[in-house]
Design a protein around this motif. Structure first.
Motif, PDB file in Angstrom:
ATOM      1  N   GLU A  22      43.315 -47.596   7.777  1.00  0.00           N
ATOM      2  CA  GLU A  22      43.524 -46.224   8.235  1.00  0.00           C
ATOM      3  C   GLU A  22      44.638 -46.098   9.267  1.00  0.00           C
ATOM      4  N   GLN A  38      43.321 -41.051   8.627  1.00  0.00           N
ATOM      5  CA  GLN A  38      43.838 -40.862   7.278  1.00  0.00           C
ATOM      6  C   GLN A  38      44.038 -42.243   6.679  1.00  0.00           C
ATOM      7  N   MET A  45      43.184 -36.794   2.564  1.00  0.00           N
ATOM      8  CA  MET A  45      42.786 -35.778   3.544  1.00  0.00           C
ATOM      9  C   MET A  45      42.523 -36.437   4.894  1.00  0.00           C
ATOM     10  N   LEU A  46      42.672 -35.646   5.945  1.00  0.00           N
ATOM     11  CA  LEU A  46      42.419 -36.110   7.303  1.00  0.00           C
ATOM     12  C   LEU A  46      40.940 -35.974   7.627  1.00  0.00           C
ATOM     13  N   LYS A  47      40.372 -36.988   8.246  1.00  0.00           N
ATOM     14  CA  LYS A  47      38.967 -36.981   8.644  1.00  0.00           C
ATOM     15  C   LYS A  47      38.891 -36.770  10.156  1.00  0.00           C
ATOM     16  N   ARG A  49      36.568 -36.973  13.465  1.00  0.00           N
ATOM     17  CA  ARG A  49      35.373 -37.671  13.939  1.00  0.00           C
ATOM     18  C   ARG A  49      35.231 -37.453  15.445  1.00  0.00           C
ATOM     19  N   GLU A  56      32.153 -39.068  10.154  1.00  0.00           N
ATOM     20  CA  GLU A  56      33.051 -37.976   9.792  1.00  0.00           C
ATOM     21  C   GLU A  56      32.358 -36.629   9.972  1.00  0.00           C
ATOM     22  N   GLU A  58      34.336 -33.527   9.415  1.00  0.00           N
ATOM     23  CA  GLU A  58      34.982 -32.594   8.492  1.00  0.00           C
ATOM     24  C   GLU A  58      36.259 -33.240   7.973  1.00  0.00           C
ATOM     25  N   ARG A  59      36.746 -32.748   6.821  1.00  0.00           N
ATOM     26  CA  ARG A  59      38.029 -33.187   6.251  1.00  0.00           C
ATOM     27  C   ARG A  59      38.966 -31.994   6.122  1.00  0.00           C
ATOM     28  N   TYR A  60      40.246 -32.265   6.338  1.00  0.00           N
ATOM     29  CA  TYR A  60      41.264 -31.215   6.247  1.00  0.00           C
ATOM     30  C   TYR A  60      42.496 -31.743   5.525  1.00  0.00           C
ATOM     31  N   TYR A  61      43.182 -30.845   4.801  1.00  0.00           N
ATOM     32  CA  TYR A  61      44.467 -31.193   4.198  1.00  0.00           C
ATOM     33  C   TYR A  61      45.571 -31.154   5.252  1.00  0.00           C
ATOM     34  N   ALA A  66      43.221 -30.032  11.435  1.00  0.00           N
ATOM     35  CA  ALA A  66      42.514 -31.172  12.036  1.00  0.00           C
ATOM     36  C   ALA A  66      42.691 -31.172  13.551  1.00  0.00           C
TER      37      ALA A  66
END
Length: 92
Positions: A22, A38, A45-47, A49, A56, A58-61, A66
């Protein structure tokens, strides 16, 4: 782990580093921590934490989404988050 890059602003320290798996942008604030991760290839996608090794949330593009979530966890404005140069291209 590769070399790390660090930046500071508004009471928040950001560390960017890469592991075997990562790319990690870790924030340490006065009251909380947050991390954005990432995959090392940089296309997933970006995690978000609560910490670099936390579960994790949430995840975002997008990197800006993020960062908004990380800032919320830290209790600061997104524009106050310091971003080390090597982390500026995170996101899809």
């Amino acid at each position: 782990m590769t070399d790390e890059e660090q930046a500071e602003n508004a009471g928040v320290t950001a560390r960017y580093y890469e592991t075997d798996d990562e790319r990690v942008l870790e924030f340490d604030g006065d009251r909380a921590t947050a991390a954005i991760a990432q995959n090392v290839e940089g296309y997933a996608m970006l995690k978000v934490r609560p910490s670099a090794d936390g579960d994790e949330l949430e995840r975002y593009y997008g990197f800006d989404m993020a960062l908004d979530h990380a800032a919320e966890l830290l209790g600061v404005a997104p524009h106050d988050l310091p971003i080390p140069g090597d982390a500026e291209d995170m996101g899809m």
